[in-house]
Scaffold this motif. Structure first.
Motif, PDB file in Angstrom:
ATOM      1  N   THR A  29      44.458  71.488 119.273  1.00 16.37           N
ATOM      2  CA  THR A  29      45.554  71.148 120.178  1.00 16.37           C
ATOM      3  C   THR A  29      46.273  69.927 119.617  1.00 16.37           C
ATOM      4  OG1 THR A  29      46.141  70.759 122.498  1.00 16.37           O
ATOM      5  CG2 THR A  29      44.205  69.606 121.671  1.00 16.37           C
ATOM      6  N   PRO A  70      48.895  75.149 125.805  1.00 18.37           N
ATOM      7  CA  PRO A  70      47.803  76.009 125.332  1.00 18.37           C
ATOM      8  C   PRO A  70      47.161  75.473 124.051  1.00 18.37           C
ATOM      9  CG  PRO A  70      49.701  77.326 125.969  1.00 18.37           C
ATOM     10  CD  PRO A  70      50.161  75.895 125.957  1.00 18.37           C
ATOM     11  N   TRP A  71      45.923  75.838 123.860  1.00 11.48           N
ATOM     12  CA  TRP A  71      45.193  75.486 122.645  1.00 11.48           C
ATOM     13  C   TRP A  71      45.135  76.707 121.729  1.00 11.48           C
ATOM     14  CZ3 TRP A  71      40.138  72.446 124.279  1.00 11.48           C
ATOM     15  CH2 TRP A  71      40.505  71.302 125.000  1.00 11.48           C
ATOM     16  N   LEU A  72      44.941  76.448 120.446  1.00  8.06           N
ATOM     17  CA  LEU A  72      44.713  77.508 119.473  1.00  8.06           C
ATOM     18  C   LEU A  72      43.223  77.556 119.172  1.00  8.06           C
ATOM     19  CD1 LEU A  72      45.789  79.653 117.498  1.00  8.06           C
ATOM     20  CD2 LEU A  72      46.027  77.827 115.797  1.00  8.06           C
ATOM     21  N   HIS A 106      43.005  84.544 115.743  1.00 11.29           N
ATOM     22  CA  HIS A 106      43.647  83.389 116.361  1.00 11.29           C
ATOM     23  C   HIS A 106      43.978  83.731 117.806  1.00 11.29           C
ATOM     24  CE1 HIS A 106      45.218  81.180 112.517  1.00 11.29           C
ATOM     25  NE2 HIS A 106      43.971  81.600 112.381  1.00 11.29           N
ATOM     26  N   THR A 108      45.602  82.164 121.289  1.00  8.01           N
ATOM     27  CA  THR A 108      46.292  81.113 122.038  1.00  8.01           C
ATOM     28  C   THR A 108      45.837  81.233 123.484  1.00  8.01           C
ATOM     29  OG1 THR A 108      48.210  81.258 120.574  1.00  8.01           O
ATOM     30  CG2 THR A 108      48.534  80.175 122.706  1.00  8.01           C
TER      31      THR A 108
END
Length: 212
Positions: A29, A70-72, A106, A108
């Motif tokens: 993030t 949002p985080w990855l 990945h 999100t």
């Protein structure tokens, strides 16, 4: 993540299998404009509450204070260097170069903190997941459970952790397994990997043979 069409993986079951088999994820993030990352086990759940991810991090880790975007979440599976010398076509045209095969997912996802009983449930689900894996691998392994420790000890431990649940926003997956090569060159890759006879090479050889 940029994904060439040849390597795009859209099979949900294959993606979930990778996450379950490689649960140690990199969560990323931005904190005050600076990218930050942590490496933690992240579990995929899909039950009566829907599809989601869960994890926990140390309360001392300031990452949990940045929940506004949002985080990855990045999962990586098998990977291996592929020599150009393994392509039969290289001996004819010399128009080949080395590459690197890999599997990556990945996701999100929007994080939210889970407190109280919900936090304990996340810790229990995480523990149960890994203990059951050990029980399937070791015949006489007796799975450890949160209830094996004193309740006050678990509550103290929970105060040092932050439990997080993620609502999934987007999933992208790349399984780069020589799908863009001719059958002859793919066979050469498999032969080259099998000749190495290492754990990682054997896994990649099997994946290349199974890839479509």
């Amino acid at each position: 993540m940029f994904i060439p069409r040849s390597f795009s993986q859209t099979d949900q079951s294959a993606i979930v299998d990778l996450i379950k088999n490689h649960p140690l994820a990199t969560i990323i993030t931005s904190a005050n404009g600076v990218p930050v990352a942590s490496h933690v086990p992240v579990l995929y759940l899909n039950d009566e509450q829907g599809e989601r991810l869960i994890t926990h991090i140390a309360r001392a880790n300031p990452m949990w204070r940045h929940l506004d975007t949002p985080w990855l979440i990045v999962f990586t599976g098998a990977s291996h260097y592929i020599s150009a010398n393994w392509y039969p076509s290289k001996a004819v045209s010399h128009k080949e170069v080395p590459t690197y095969n890999y599997q990556a997912v990945h996701i999100t996802a929007q994080p939210k903190i889970v407190d109280g009983v919900g936090a304990v449930e996340i810790l229990a689900k995480t523990t149960d997941f890994f203990e059951e894996k050990l029980a399937n691998q070791v015949l006489d392994h007796q799975p450890w459970q949160l209830s094996d420790a004193p309740d006050d000890f678990i509550q103290t431990m929970c105060k040092a952790l932050v439990a997080i649940e993620f609502d999934i926003v987007d999933i992208k997956a790349a399984f780069k397994l020589s799908q863009n090569k001719s059958d002859e060159n793919r066979a050469g890759v498999v032969a080259g990997l099998q000749a190495l006879d290492t754990h990682d090479a054997r896994i990649m050889a099997d994946l290349v043979m199974a890839a479509k």
